[in-house]
Enzyme design. Sequence first.
Site, short mmCIF file in Angstrom:
data_model
loop_
_atom_site.label_atom_id
_atom_site.label_comp_id
_atom_site.label_asym_id
_atom_site.label_seq_id
_atom_site.Cartn_x
_atom_site.Cartn_y
_atom_site.Cartn_z
N GLU A 423 0.75 -1.23 0.05
CA GLU A 423 -0.01 -0.07 -0.04
C GLU A 423 0.93 1.27 0.04
OE1 GLU A 423 -1.89 0.07 3.64
OE2 GLU A 423 -2.68 2.06 3.62
N ASP A 496 -0.47 -1.28 6.03
CA ASP A 496 -0.33 -0.62 7.15
C ASP A 496 -1.32 -0.97 8.48
OD1 ASP A 496 1.48 1.27 6.30
OD2 ASP A 496 0.16 2.81 5.89
N ASP A 498 -3.26 0.07 10.48
CA ASP A 498 -4.39 1.09 10.77
C ASP A 498 -5.34 0.76 10.09
OD1 ASP A 498 -3.90 1.72 8.13
OD2 ASP A 498 -3.05 3.89 8.72
N ASP A 500 -7.08 2.22 7.73
CA ASP A 500 -7.07 2.25 6.23
C ASP A 500 -6.22 0.98 5.65
OD1 ASP A 500 -8.48 4.38 5.76
OD2 ASP A 500 -6.58 5.71 5.55
#
Length: 631
Positions: A423, A496, A498, A500
Site C-alpha cells: 500500500e 499498514d 491501521d 485504512d
Amino acid sequence: MEDSTYDAERIQVLEGLEAVRKRPSMYIGSTDFHGLHHLVYEVVDNSIDEAMAGFCTHIDIKVNVDGSVTVEDDGRGIPVGLHKKYKTDALQLVLTKLHSGGKFDRKTYKVSGGLHGVGLSVVNALSEWLEVRVRRKGEVHSQRYERGLPVTEVEKIGPTDETGTVVIFKPDSDIFEDTTFDFDILSGRLREIAFLNRGLKISISDERSQMSNAYKYDGGIMEYVQYINRNRTTLHEKPIYFKAEKNGVSVELSMQYTESYVESIYTFANNINTVEGGSHLVGLRAALTRTINDYARKYNMLKTSGEALSGEDVREGLTAVLSVKLPEPQFEGQTKTKLGNSEIRGIVESTVNDKLFEFLEENPKIAQASIGKAILASQAREAARKARELTRRKGLLDAGNLPGKLADCTEKDPSKCELFIVEGDSAGGSAKQARDRSFQAVLPLRGKILNVEKARLDKMLKNAEIRTIITALGTGIDTEFDLSKARYHRICIMTDADVDGAHIRTLLLTFFFRHMEQMIRHGYIYIAQPPLYRVKKGKTERYLFSNRELNDALQELGQGADVQRYKGLGEMNADQLRETTMNIDSRILKRVTIEDAVEANDLFEVLMGDAVEPRRRFIHEHAREVEVLDI
Ligand code: 0RA
C-alpha cells in the site's frame, strides 16, 4: 408365544443398545462436537414432529449446570401404558427400541432421514443417564435410564391437567470426546428451525452463563428471507411468498431481490438444511428462469422477442428460502445433505412455475422490480463480456504488458517467486530496497483500489490498480482465470497496521475471493504481518506484533524502555522492513484460508454495501477494535 415375543424383544433391545454404543458414528455421524450437538437436535426433532402434526406450540431447551440438557414440549406426550404384545410400557419401547416407529408412527411428515430421525433410543444409549417425564391422561409419568438401560419402572409421580414431554439427558463422556455444549451453535440451529416452522415458539437458556434466546416467527420463511437480507438493500419491500401442496409434497418458497450481486438460495427438506442442494434446488432453478422469462416476454420487457435472461441473470442478487416437506426423503452426498428423491424436481418445478407466475401477476410492482434487476444483470454481463474481450484484444491484461510500477524479480520459476502487493508509494519504495530481488517482486498500489462490490466487471477493468494486479499475476480473471499462468505462487498483501490498511486488505481479499477464488483455494495468498511496535532498551531491541506482546515486553524490560509505534510501513527503514516482514527466515506470513476470505467478503458487504444502518451498527459495535487499530 407371548413370553417368547417378550424375551426376543428384550434381547433385541440389548443388542440394539450395544450396537449403538459400539459404533456411535453409524447412528449420529461422529463422536466429536457435531455428534454431541446432534443429540440435542435428535430430541428436538421429535418435538418438531409433534409440532408439524399440529399438537405442539412451544419447545424449551435448557443447558443445565451439570452439562445435561433438558428438552421440553407441550405436545400430546409420548404414549404410556402397557403394550400388550411386548409386555413393556409403550414409553419404554420408544426409548429403548431402535426405530420404534411402527404402531406409534404419527401420520405426518417427519424430520426423519439424513442423520436425523434415528430416534430417542439412540440418544438414550449414548447418555450417561436420561430421564423422561410425560404429562398425559391426567398424570405425570417418569422413568430413568443409565446408558440406555431402565433403572426405574415407569412411575406415576403426580397429577397434571396438561400434556407434554420432558427429556433430560447427560451425554456419556465414555462416548464423546468433549461433552461441552456450545450455546451459540445450539441457538443458531434452533433459530433456523423456528424460521422453518411458522408460529412455533422455541426458547433456549443456558444455566451456566445465564444467556437465553427465544424465537417465534409468525412470518415463517418470509421472515427468514428478511433476516438474511437485513444488511442488504432490497429492491421490493415485501418478499415473494407462496405455499402449495402437490402429490403429497408441500412446497414453500419465499424470495426477495437485493442490490447485491450474489445469489443466496437456501434449501431445506423436512427442516434439514440441504447444503449440497439436490432435486428440489434443480427444480427451483429451472422454474425461476422459465417463469421470469415468460413474464418478461408477456409484458414486452425484453428488447427483442428472441432475447432471453439466463439463469445467472435471474438469480443475481436473489435471496431465497425453499422448504419442501415430503413423506420419504432420501438424503445423499458427502454430508448427507443433498436431496435425492428424483420425483421432487418436477413437483417443485411445476409448482413454482404456476405459483410464482400467479404471484407476479397479482403483484406487478414486485414483478417490475425483480425483472428489472434481472434485465440489468443481463446487460451488465454483456458489457463485462465486451470489456473483457476488448482488454484481451488489446492485450491489456497480458503478462507481456507488465505494469511499469512493478519491480519484478529475476527468477523465472513461478513456484519460487513472491509478489508483495504494498500500500502506497513510500512503503513501496522501502519494500523495493528491502526485498531479495532474485525472487521477490514488489507492486505498490496507490490509494484505495476500486470498490468491487459496487463496480461491475466492465468498470472494474477500467480501474488502473485492478488491471495492474491482474496483469502482474498473469492469470486473467473469472471465466478466463488460469492458475497455471500465475507468475508467482506467493502473493503477500502488505498493508499498514491501521484502519485504512485493514480496509485495503479487506478490499483485496474480496477481489481475490470473487474473481480469483482458486488463488485462495490453492493457498497462494498470504498476509504479511508487519510489527506494531519496536521496543529498545540498551542493546536489547524487539519487534512486537500486538498490544499484549508490548505489555509483556514492557513488564519484562522494566522502566526506561524506548517504544516506537509503527503507524505505517513507511516509518520503517528498509533494514527494519526486511528483518521484520520480508526476510524468509525472520518474517511472519499468514496464509489466507477460504474462511478468511468469506469473512472478508461479509465484512465487505457491511462496509461497502449501500445499506447505511448495518454499516453504522458495525462501526459502533467494533468501535473499540478500530480504536485499538488506529491509536
Ligand atoms: C408417538 C406417538 C405419539 C406421540 C409421540 C410419539 C411423541 C413423541 C415425542 C418425543 C418428544 N416429544 C414427543 N411428543 C410426542 C402420538 C400419541 C397420540 O396419539 O396421542
